[in-house]
Scaffold this motif. Structure first.
Motif, PDB file in Angstrom:
ATOM      1  N   ASN A  85       0.991  -1.122   0.135  1.00 20.12           N
ATOM      2  CA  ASN A  85      -0.006  -0.060  -0.102  1.00 20.12           C
ATOM      3  C   ASN A  85       0.969   1.326  -0.015  1.00 20.12           C
ATOM      4  O   ASN A  85       1.972   1.344   0.315  1.00 20.12           O
ATOM      5  CB  ASN A  85      -0.858  -0.108   1.237  1.00 20.12           C
ATOM      6  CG  ASN A  85      -2.097  -0.830   0.986  1.00 20.12           C
ATOM      7  OD1 ASN A  85      -2.877  -0.855   0.108  1.00 20.12           O
ATOM      8  ND2 ASN A  85      -2.325  -1.723   2.336  1.00 20.12           N
ATOM      9  N   GLY A  86       0.474   2.301  -0.613  1.00 20.65           N
ATOM     10  CA  GLY A  86       1.077   3.518  -0.064  1.00 20.65           C
ATOM     11  C   GLY A  86       1.828   4.005  -1.311  1.00 20.65           C
ATOM     12  O   GLY A  86       2.637   3.325  -1.919  1.00 20.65           O
ATOM     13  N   ALA A  87       1.940   5.370  -1.490  1.00 19.68           N
ATOM     14  CA  ALA A  87       2.795   6.168  -2.601  1.00 19.68           C
ATOM     15  C   ALA A  87       4.320   5.987  -2.146  1.00 19.68           C
ATOM     16  O   ALA A  87       5.008   6.075  -2.852  1.00 19.68           O
ATOM     17  CB  ALA A  87       2.479   7.325  -2.902  1.00 19.68           C
ATOM     18  N   ASP A  88       4.398   5.802  -0.767  1.00 21.65           N
ATOM     19  CA  ASP A  88       5.880   6.002  -0.395  1.00 21.65           C
ATOM     20  C   ASP A  88       6.338   4.718   0.481  1.00 21.65           C
ATOM     21  O   ASP A  88       5.546   4.550   1.555  1.00 21.65           O
ATOM     22  CB  ASP A  88       6.226   7.296   0.586  1.00 21.65           C
ATOM     23  CG  ASP A  88       7.648   7.303   0.968  1.00 21.65           C
ATOM     24  OD1 ASP A  88       8.124   6.234   1.230  1.00 21.65           O
ATOM     25  OD2 ASP A  88       8.197   8.479   0.843  1.00 21.65           O
ATOM     26  N   PRO A  89       6.791   3.529  -0.091  1.00 27.44           N
ATOM     27  CA  PRO A  89       6.728   2.340   0.614  1.00 27.44           C
ATOM     28  C   PRO A  89       7.530   2.614   1.873  1.00 27.44           C
ATOM     29  O   PRO A  89       7.256   1.506   2.645  1.00 27.44           O
ATOM     30  CB  PRO A  89       7.745   1.561  -0.501  1.00 27.44           C
ATOM     31  CG  PRO A  89       7.714   2.371  -1.859  1.00 27.44           C
ATOM     32  CD  PRO A  89       7.424   3.905  -1.493  1.00 27.44           C
ATOM     33  N   ALA A  90       8.603   3.051   1.990  1.00 31.14           N
ATOM     34  CA  ALA A  90       9.057   3.580   3.413  1.00 31.14           C
ATOM     35  C   ALA A  90       8.261   3.983   4.484  1.00 31.14           C
ATOM     36  O   ALA A  90       8.057   3.641   5.670  1.00 31.14           O
ATOM     37  CB  ALA A  90      10.475   4.306   3.209  1.00 31.14           C
ATOM     38  N   ASP A  91       7.500   5.195   4.061  1.00 32.39           N
ATOM     39  CA  ASP A  91       6.683   5.445   5.084  1.00 32.39           C
ATOM     40  C   ASP A  91       5.450   4.466   5.382  1.00 32.39           C
ATOM     41  O   ASP A  91       5.074   4.300   6.540  1.00 32.39           O
ATOM     42  CB  ASP A  91       5.777   6.738   4.610  1.00 32.39           C
ATOM     43  CG  ASP A  91       6.741   7.914   4.603  1.00 32.39           C
ATOM     44  OD1 ASP A  91       7.642   8.007   5.137  1.00 32.39           O
ATOM     45  OD2 ASP A  91       6.309   8.888   3.843  1.00 32.39           O
ATOM     46  N   LEU A 119      15.914   2.089   3.299  1.00 32.12           N
ATOM     47  CA  LEU A 119      16.915   1.357   4.116  1.00 32.12           C
ATOM     48  C   LEU A 119      16.902   1.558   5.400  1.00 32.12           C
ATOM     49  O   LEU A 119      16.989   0.466   6.144  1.00 32.12           O
ATOM     50  CB  LEU A 119      18.674   1.613   3.694  1.00 32.12           C
ATOM     51  CG  LEU A 119      19.712   0.962   4.562  1.00 32.12           C
ATOM     52  CD1 LEU A 119      19.570  -0.635   4.078  1.00 32.12           C
ATOM     53  CD2 LEU A 119      20.904   1.511   3.896  1.00 32.12           C
ATOM     54  N   ASP A 120      16.680   2.540   5.933  1.00 31.83           N
ATOM     55  CA  ASP A 120      16.343   2.869   7.520  1.00 31.83           C
ATOM     56  C   ASP A 120      15.013   2.101   7.766  1.00 31.83           C
ATOM     57  O   ASP A 120      15.171   1.436   8.727  1.00 31.83           O
ATOM     58  CB  ASP A 120      16.295   4.078   7.601  1.00 31.83           C
ATOM     59  CG  ASP A 120      17.678   5.205   7.598  1.00 31.83           C
ATOM     60  OD1 ASP A 120      18.712   4.481   7.790  1.00 31.83           O
ATOM     61  OD2 ASP A 120      17.592   6.231   7.373  1.00 31.83           O
ATOM     62  N   ALA A 121      14.261   1.915   6.850  1.00 28.16           N
ATOM     63  CA  ALA A 121      12.801   1.423   7.432  1.00 28.16           C
ATOM     64  C   ALA A 121      13.152   0.028   7.269  1.00 28.16           C
ATOM     65  O   ALA A 121      12.629  -0.824   8.149  1.00 28.16           O
ATOM     66  CB  ALA A 121      11.921   1.820   6.291  1.00 28.16           C
ATOM     67  N   VAL A 122      13.793  -0.478   6.209  1.00 21.04           N
ATOM     68  CA  VAL A 122      14.046  -1.888   6.090  1.00 21.04           C
ATOM     69  C   VAL A 122      14.729  -2.596   7.365  1.00 21.04           C
ATOM     70  O   VAL A 122      14.472  -3.631   7.696  1.00 21.04           O
ATOM     71  CB  VAL A 122      14.618  -2.268   4.840  1.00 21.04           C
ATOM     72  CG1 VAL A 122      15.040  -3.653   4.574  1.00 21.04           C
ATOM     73  CG2 VAL A 122      13.616  -1.965   3.606  1.00 21.04           C
ATOM     74  N   LEU A 123      15.899  -1.729   7.723  1.00 23.41           N
ATOM     75  CA  LEU A 123      16.635  -2.286   8.808  1.00 23.41           C
ATOM     76  C   LEU A 123      15.811  -2.415  10.070  1.00 23.41           C
ATOM     77  O   LEU A 123      16.046  -3.155  11.017  1.00 23.41           O
ATOM     78  CB  LEU A 123      17.783  -1.314   8.999  1.00 23.41           C
ATOM     79  CG  LEU A 123      18.899  -1.535   7.840  1.00 23.41           C
ATOM     80  CD1 LEU A 123      20.261  -0.435   8.036  1.00 23.41           C
ATOM     81  CD2 LEU A 123      19.570  -2.963   7.778  1.00 23.41           C
ATOM     82  N   LYS A 124      14.737  -1.614  10.129  1.00 25.00           N
ATOM     83  CA  LYS A 124      13.754  -1.838  11.500  1.00 25.00           C
ATOM     84  C   LYS A 124      13.373  -3.290  11.450  1.00 25.00           C
ATOM     85  O   LYS A 124      13.111  -3.875  12.687  1.00 25.00           O
ATOM     86  CB  LYS A 124      12.748  -0.658  11.479  1.00 25.00           C
ATOM     87  CG  LYS A 124      13.211   0.762  11.726  1.00 25.00           C
ATOM     88  CD  LYS A 124      11.908   1.408  11.823  1.00 25.00           C
ATOM     89  CE  LYS A 124      12.452   2.997  11.641  1.00 25.00           C
ATOM     90  NZ  LYS A 124      11.070   4.038  11.861  1.00 25.00           N
ATOM     91  N   THR A 125      13.158  -3.742  10.454  1.00 17.96           N
ATOM     92  CA  THR A 125      12.658  -4.928  10.510  1.00 17.96           C
ATOM     93  C   THR A 125      13.492  -6.193  10.889  1.00 17.96           C
ATOM     94  O   THR A 125      13.299  -7.605  11.401  1.00 17.96           O
ATOM     95  CB  THR A 125      12.014  -5.543   9.097  1.00 17.96           C
ATOM     96  OG1 THR A 125      13.349  -5.845   8.075  1.00 17.96           O
ATOM     97  CG2 THR A 125      11.098  -4.751   8.447  1.00 17.96           C
ATOM     98  N   LEU A 126      14.923  -5.853  11.233  1.00 14.91           N
ATOM     99  CA  LEU A 126      16.059  -6.793  11.876  1.00 14.91           C
ATOM    100  C   LEU A 126      16.145  -6.387  13.334  1.00 14.91           C
ATOM    101  O   LEU A 126      16.639  -6.923  14.027  1.00 14.91           O
ATOM    102  CB  LEU A 126      17.096  -6.587  11.134  1.00 14.91           C
ATOM    103  CG  LEU A 126      16.883  -6.933   9.501  1.00 14.91           C
ATOM    104  CD1 LEU A 126      18.462  -6.779   8.898  1.00 14.91           C
ATOM    105  CD2 LEU A 126      16.849  -8.449   9.444  1.00 14.91           C
ATOM    106  N   ASP A 127      15.451  -5.260  13.691  1.00 14.07           N
ATOM    107  CA  ASP A 127      15.730  -4.813  15.145  1.00 14.07           C
ATOM    108  C   ASP A 127      15.125  -6.053  16.107  1.00 14.07           C
ATOM    109  O   ASP A 127      13.859  -6.447  15.974  1.00 14.07           O
ATOM    110  CB  ASP A 127      14.926  -3.626  15.287  1.00 14.07           C
ATOM    111  CG  ASP A 127      15.330  -2.892  16.720  1.00 14.07           C
ATOM    112  OD1 ASP A 127      15.243  -3.407  17.776  1.00 14.07           O
ATOM    113  OD2 ASP A 127      15.421  -1.601  16.310  1.00 14.07           O
ATOM    114  N   PRO A 128      15.549  -6.322  17.260  1.00 13.58           N
ATOM    115  CA  PRO A 128      15.318  -7.186  18.289  1.00 13.58           C
ATOM    116  C   PRO A 128      13.912  -6.579  18.635  1.00 13.58           C
ATOM    117  O   PRO A 128      13.043  -7.510  19.127  1.00 13.58           O
ATOM    118  CB  PRO A 128      16.320  -7.148  19.403  1.00 13.58           C
ATOM    119  CG  PRO A 128      17.805  -6.791  18.790  1.00 13.58           C
ATOM    120  CD  PRO A 128      17.048  -6.174  17.344  1.00 13.58           C
TER     121      PRO A 128
END
Length: 827
Positions: A531-537, A618-627
């Protein structure tokens, strides 16, 4: 594109066949005498049924006339994994009969290679240059007044749908037809003026071992009995006018090679596939159709599903009205007694399987022109149950003493309406448009929609607007291109081009499967289940929704009286709620924006995604690896017991369980590893890594592969180590990062410079690890993990070509909320 002047000649090709010679008639072999006492079906090709001997005879009188031969599967096997569903269509073949002596051959003409020339000699040259196929040979049983009677029993009792071959390909056993257990089904054999329909019950016998898939859906896997349906169909007349295929328009092509195309013109010709639709008044802006397109919904679909199917499929009438037709697209419930296999009915079928799987839209087309003869939609019933489970996971609705919220049921019906419209769209000729969701919600039903989940004022997930209602702006454009009729004397090519240019001017774009499905695909707007125009948001937003839902998740996610182990079923789609939006955001990294541009059409051709958008993604994707994202709380782990006897965590409407390494007990690190692997497969995908190297060299402001790797290491290995469950999550994620980094360096698919950079970053990590292990006061668990990582990198450095990454625990596929399978077929 094909010049308009060539169209009539291309269609006229169908009249070129071989005439049958005349044969003397023997009074002793008359058809009347041979078929005396048999049941007779008059119709397109007359049939005679010898019930005493179980034989079916076919009367042939016209050896010059081509017709369409089609196989269908009215009774399926019931396993999505085997791909043999009820209502499945085979490939249509243009065939004709040919007589030589006492034998009749059924011959399929090769329509991939043609000549549009009016010169018979030139057309014969092309026909003689390529092979034909003889589908079947029939002995002549009797003849009378120019008619020939053949024994067609063997023809109808063969395996036209390839069921036996499919079972063998799936390694389910060595199957062959058993003639002693295969019969014609006369009660489902019918004849009409324009089509002959024959059904057969066919038993496939297995010799030796059978596979688990077929064992699970068959009473005796050594005797698999299905019903196969053969249709012999009169081809449409020559009044249909093919419409040129345009890569910008969103249609599937009907393609062939025309060896009579002038030099300088394309030899490979493409036209869109579509239904025939004509205005009663060609001069009117809005007109009733000469003949509407009517779809019929399976009577066996239960309410309220059936009404939702009718409503959702009917949305397409909005698009046809916008294209200038009044009541041109209609949806009805199949009349009682009507046969869904009858070629005259466009069908929407509700199909049951033992396992959850895809729905799909198929179309039977005239191979000569691309005209759609029949549309057929197959909707898997377990899809609805999967959507219901997603709603259960998000809402945790089973509060004792309170009624169950109607939101879950309404979400399912919203999805059923959208799904019916989507699959019908395929049967109208339309391909997926996976860029639509990046424009605005509801831009096209031909995208794969992820449910739109918001948080209410109390932080509770809200599903009231999970799926858009109605046809989208792109869908109207596509139907306008494919089905609009222009006033006599209009420049059709210019009018069609105007439709597409106008769509571009309004910000609409079309990007389909080939540019969207691959793991390393580059298009920043083309994603599945996003969803969304901005994938990171949107990824950041969906992570917030996921966190809120997980905070509320507990035993109230399952009804009272259900085994507590069923919580794991419900947890899977919630824990992985972010997986597809992660894919969307990752495509910004090393991404290239582009269009299906034509020279001179003014569209964007290519543009590298901006450095700011790449770094934001990249900042958003790396959140998915956060403990903090991946660690499940102790309170939840305490209520996830092993599965009790009698409950199988399979795809019978449920996701597969999380993988693990702790035996029967729930393994939280298995969930962590499988989720982390989904992200790292994207970040360290070889083609993405190679693009990062090239784009940075072209534009130094663009992020480099080193930037992406170092940011990933900083977020994982180089981050301060936590304690407890979060620390264990870190160990799991760090090991997965190292495996993917070394795999990237070792892959033959990685550009050499990208592989070199990955190897260099691994070496830098090794130096850091060594400095850490030299600390005598280092925690023993950390020392063990760091030492193991050091040794892995050293082994890689010693012999990179021999490196093999540890096999990761694979995440549950999550179907039908998407993987890389297709949901459409055109025949």
């Amino acid at each position: 594109m094909l010049a308009a002047a060539l169209l009539p000649a291309a269609v006229a090709l169908s009249s070129f066949t071989v005439s049958a010679p005349a044969y003397a008639q023997s009074p002793d072999s008359s058809i009347g005498k041979k078929t005396a006492g048999m049941r007779h079906w008059d119709g397109f090709l007359p049939l005679d049924w010898d019930a005493k001997n179980g034989k079916l005879y076919l009367e042939v009188s016209d050896f010059d006339k081509e017709f369409l031969l089609l196989d269908q599967l009215p009774y399926g096997i019931g396993s999505n994994d085997l791909g043999l569903d009820r209502g499945q269509l085979g490939r249509g073949k243009v065939v004709h009969f040919y007589r030589s002596g006492n034998k009749i051959l059924l011959i399929e003409r090769n329509l991939m290679y043609r000549s549009s020339s009016q010169d018979p000699a030139e057309r014969l040259d092309v026909e003689q240059s390529f092979a034909r196929s003889v589908v079947w040979g029939f002995p002549v049983e009797a003849e009378e007044n120019g008619k020939v009677l053949v024994d067609a029993t063997g023809f109808f009792l063969r395996d036209p749908h390839g069921v036996g071959e499919r079972l063998q390909q799936a390694k389910q056993g060595d199957y062959a037809i058993d003639p002693s257990r295969s019969v014609i089904v006369p009660e489902d054999t019918k004849n009409f003026p324009e089509n002959t329909e024959v059904q057969a019950m066919i038993t496939f016998a297995a010799h030796g071992h059978t596979g688990k898939l077929i064992d699970s859906v068959t009473p005796d896997a050594h005797a698999v009995t299905v019903e196969e349906h053969t249709s012999l169909i009169q081809l449409p007349d020559d009044h249909y006018k093919p419409r040129a295929f345009d890569i910008r328009a969103g249609y599937f092509p009907a393609s062939w090679r025309d060896y009579s195309s002038p030099l300088g013109e394309p030899i490979d010709l493409n036209f869109i596939i579509r239904h025939r639709l004509e205005k009663k008044d060609p001069n009117a802006a809005i007109s009733d159709p000469v003949k509407p397109i009517v779809y019929y919904v399976d009577r066996g679909a239960p309410e309220p599903i059936r009404s939702a199917l009718v409503e959702g499929a009917s949305w397409w009438n909005q698009a046809f009205e916008a294209a200038g037709f009044r009541n041109a697209f209609q949806v009805k419930v199949l009349p009682e007694g009507a046969d869904p296999m009858d070629i005259r009915y466009n069908m929407i079928q509700w199909v049951h399987r033992s396992t959850r799987g895809w729905s799909y839209g198929e179309a039977v087309t005239d191979p000569r022109t691309g005209e759609i003869i029949k549309g057929q939609v197959t909707l898997g019933s377990l899809r609805a149950r999967q959507d219901y489970m997603i709603a259960e996971a998000l809402l945790s609705p089973y509060v004792q003493g309170k009624p169950v919220t109607p939101e879950m049921k309404e979400m399912v019906l919203q999805r059923i309406r959208q799904l019916a419209a989507h699959e019908v769209g395929h049967t109208l000729g339309l391909a997926h448009n996976f860029a639509a969701s990046s424009i605005a919600p509801g831009t096209s039903v031909m995208d794969y929609p992820h449910p739109w989940v918001t948080l209410d004022a109390n932080g509770r997930p809200d599903l009231s607007h999970a799926y858009p209602v109605g046809i989208g702006a792109w869908d109207k454009v596509a139907i306008a291109y494919g089905y609009s009729e222009f006033k006599p004397g209009s420049d059709e090519k210019a009018q069609l081009d105007h439709i597409l240019r106008n769509a571009t001017d309004h910000g609409l774009l079309f990007i389909t499967d080939e540019d969207s499905r691959p793991l390393g695909s580059a298009h920043p707007h083309a994603h599945l289940w996003d969803n969304g125009a901005d994938p990171a948001d949107e990824l950041n937003r969906i992570l917030d929704v996921r966190a809120a839902a997980l905070k509320r998740f507990g035993e109230e996610a399952i009804p009272v009286g259900e085994p507590m182990s069923e919580l794991e079923n419900t947890l899977v789609p919630l824990y992985l709620l972010h997986r597809y939006q992660t894919q969307a955001a990752a495509k910004e990294i090393g991404g290239l924006d582009y269009r299906y541009a034509l020279r001179g059409d003014g569209q964007l051709i290519t543009q590298i995604v901006s450095p700011e958008d790449q770094r934001k993604a990249l900042d958003a994707v790396l959140k998915t690896l956060d403990p903090a994202t991946l660690t499940l709380p102790e309170s939840l782990l305490k209520i996830l017991p092993p599965t009790p006897p009698g409950y199988d965590l399979s795809r019978s409407g449920n996701p597969e369980p999380f993988p693990g390494r702790t035996g029967l007990t729930f393994d939280p690190e298995g969930a962590v590893e499988s989720a982390a692997d989904l992200t790292l497969d994207l970040l360290f995908e070889p083609s993405r890594a190679s693009r990062l190297v090239q784009y940075h060299d072209r534009e130094p402001a663009e992020p480099s592969l080193d930037d992406v790797i170092e940011s990933t290491l900083k977020a994982t290995w180089y981050a301060p180590h936590q304690s407890g469950l979060a620390g264990l999550t870190q160990f799991t994620v760090e090991d997965a990062v190292l495996n993917h980094l070394l795999a990237l360096a070792a892959s033959s698919e990685t550009e050499p410079q990208a592989a070199a950079q990955a190897g260099y970053e691994a070496s830098k990590l090794s130096v850091w690890l060594k400095s850490q292990t030299e600390n005598l006061n280092l925690d023993p668990d950390l020392k063990a993990a760091y030492s193991a990582a050091e040794q892995k990198i050293a082994a890689f450095d010693k012999n990179p070509s021999a490196f093999k990454a540890s096999e990761a625990l694979e995440a549950p596929p999550g179907q039908p909320i998407g993987d890389d399978d297709e949901d459409v077929a055109i025949f």
